[in-house]
Design a protein around this motif. Structure first.
Motif, mmCIF file in Angstrom:
data_model
loop_
_atom_site.group_PDB
_atom_site.id
_atom_site.type_symbol
_atom_site.label_atom_id
_atom_site.label_comp_id
_atom_site.label_asym_id
_atom_site.label_seq_id
_atom_site.Cartn_x
_atom_site.Cartn_y
_atom_site.Cartn_z
ATOM 1 N N TYR A 26 0.848 -1.194 0.000
ATOM 2 C CA TYR A 26 0.000 0.000 0.000
ATOM 3 C C TYR A 26 0.884 1.245 0.000
ATOM 4 N N GLY A 27 0.350 2.347 -0.517
ATOM 5 C CA GLY A 27 1.103 3.592 -0.589
ATOM 6 C C GLY A 27 1.041 4.418 0.674
ATOM 7 N N ALA A 28 1.091 3.774 1.826
ATOM 8 C CA ALA A 28 1.059 4.436 3.131
ATOM 9 C C ALA A 28 1.259 3.353 4.188
ATOM 10 N N ASN A 29 1.290 3.756 5.451
ATOM 11 C CA ASN A 29 1.215 2.794 6.559
ATOM 12 C C ASN A 29 -0.265 2.441 6.718
ATOM 13 N N ILE A 30 -0.692 1.382 6.029
ATOM 14 C CA ILE A 30 -2.130 1.107 5.904
ATOM 15 C C ILE A 30 -2.786 0.836 7.257
ATOM 16 N N GLY A 31 -2.021 0.361 8.228
ATOM 17 C CA GLY A 31 -2.589 0.076 9.555
ATOM 18 C C GLY A 31 -3.112 1.313 10.264
ATOM 19 N N LYS A 32 -2.664 2.505 9.804
ATOM 20 C CA LYS A 32 -3.064 3.757 10.460
ATOM 21 C C LYS A 32 -4.024 4.594 9.622
ATOM 22 N N VAL A 33 -4.304 4.153 8.390
ATOM 23 C CA VAL A 33 -5.109 4.980 7.475
ATOM 24 C C VAL A 33 -6.591 4.926 7.876
ATOM 25 N N ARG A 34 -7.222 6.089 7.971
ATOM 26 C CA ARG A 34 -8.678 6.151 8.191
ATOM 27 C C ARG A 34 -9.365 5.862 6.880
ATOM 28 N N ARG A 35 -10.099 4.743 6.839
ATOM 29 C CA ARG A 35 -10.810 4.411 5.612
ATOM 30 C C ARG A 35 -12.226 3.976 5.938
ATOM 31 N N HIS A 36 -12.882 3.247 5.033
ATOM 32 C CA HIS A 36 -14.324 3.079 5.188
ATOM 33 C C HIS A 36 -14.769 1.648 4.934
ATOM 34 N N VAL A 37 -15.768 1.225 5.692
ATOM 35 C CA VAL A 37 -16.504 -0.005 5.359
ATOM 36 C C VAL A 37 -17.925 0.413 4.999
ATOM 37 N N PHE A 38 -18.530 -0.382 4.123
ATOM 38 C CA PHE A 38 -19.840 -0.056 3.572
ATOM 39 C C PHE A 38 -20.787 -1.212 3.830
ATOM 40 N N ASP A 39 -22.026 -0.889 4.184
ATOM 41 C CA ASP A 39 -23.083 -1.892 4.269
ATOM 42 C C ASP A 39 -23.687 -2.012 2.872
ATOM 43 N N PRO A 40 -23.477 -3.156 2.199
ATOM 44 C CA PRO A 40 -23.944 -3.247 0.808
ATOM 45 C C PRO A 40 -25.461 -3.201 0.687
ATOM 46 N N GLY A 41 -26.166 -3.496 1.774
ATOM 47 C CA GLY A 41 -27.626 -3.449 1.732
ATOM 48 C C GLY A 41 -28.164 -2.032 1.770
ATOM 49 N N THR A 42 -27.610 -1.224 2.692
ATOM 50 C CA THR A 42 -28.151 0.122 2.904
ATOM 51 C C THR A 42 -27.252 1.208 2.319
ATOM 52 N N GLY A 43 -25.989 0.864 1.998
ATOM 53 C CA GLY A 43 -25.039 1.872 1.528
ATOM 54 C C GLY A 43 -24.421 2.669 2.662
ATOM 55 N N ALA A 44 -24.779 2.350 3.920
ATOM 56 C CA ALA A 44 -24.258 3.101 5.066
ATOM 57 C C ALA A 44 -22.732 2.967 5.143
ATOM 58 N N VAL A 45 -22.080 4.078 5.497
ATOM 59 C CA VAL A 45 -20.619 4.155 5.533
ATOM 60 C C VAL A 45 -20.155 4.265 6.975
ATOM 61 N N LYS A 46 -19.099 3.532 7.312
ATOM 62 C CA LYS A 46 -18.519 3.627 8.654
ATOM 63 C C LYS A 46 -17.012 3.759 8.519
ATOM 64 N N GLU A 47 -16.394 4.661 9.325
ATOM 65 C CA GLU A 47 -14.947 4.803 9.274
ATOM 66 C C GLU A 47 -14.286 3.655 10.034
#
Ligand SMILES: [Fe+2]
Length: 189
Positions: free
Chosen positions: A153-174
């Motif tokens: 990965y192009g960063a220290n991926i363990g520290k990157v704030r990213r997102h998970v998505f609920d495929p049913g509702t589209g809801a996003v969580k960091e």
């Protein structure tokens, strides 16, 4: 064991970070270096190849001191899978052992649509670039054995704030993934 393969990867990729600018260019330049690393399955120490009965494992193998790249061993037990997620940085996945399937998702406002699936065999590479759409879900393609892929990965991926998505509702969580181990392999020995 030929841990020198990992050392060669780190030295070559460090040179790329020193001489190549831009996410796409760095990803493209690193791809053949990762291809060479996963062409042989004789170097990953046992401690970084251990599945967990419940969770897929993310063992950090090396992180650049300037956090321009890192390399992680992902170990999938039978039936294990990620949530739908993004990365926020460029990434490469190289299949080392076994097989995994990546299913892409397209995001249209709040709606997520499943797209193409690709199953990687040992030696094969998948590219991830946020500007091209990098949302996906990954699962072990084998029901009866562990699979291992080597991720860059192009960063220290363990520290990157990213997102998970609920495929049913589209809801996003960091989320921030962290790593599964406190120790790294010593390829200087
Ligand atoms: Fe991913």
């Amino acid at each position: 064991m030929t841990l020198s393969r990992l050392k060669d990867f780190v030295q070559e990729t460090t040179r790329i970070m020193d001489t190549v600018d831009g996410d796409r260019a760095r990803m493209n330049a690193t791809r053949p270096v990762l291809e060479r690393l996963v062409a042989h399955d004789d170097w990953l120490p046992e401690a970084f190849a251990q599945p967990h009965p419940q969770f897929y494992q993310q063992y950090l193998l090396y992180c650049d001191p300037q956090e321009r790249f890192c390399i992680v061993s992902f170990v999938w037990g039978p039936g294990q899978r990620t949530p739908v997620h993004d990365h926020m940085v460029w990434g490469l996945v190289g299949m080392l052992r076994g097989s995994e399937t990546s299913t892409r998702y397209a995001r249209d406002g709040q709606v997520l649509r499943a797209g193409a699936s690709a199953t990687l065999q040992p030696g094969q590479i998948e590219c991830l670039l946020p500007e091209d759409g990098d949302i996906h879900v990954v699962n072990n393609a084998l029901a009866d054995q562990a699979s291992i892929s080597i991720h860059v990965y192009g960063a220290n991926i363990g520290k990157v704030r990213r997102h998970v998505f609920d495929p049913g509702t589209g809801a996003v969580k960091e989320f921030i993934s962290g790593f599964s181990s406190e120790v790294l392999p010593n390829f200087w020995a």
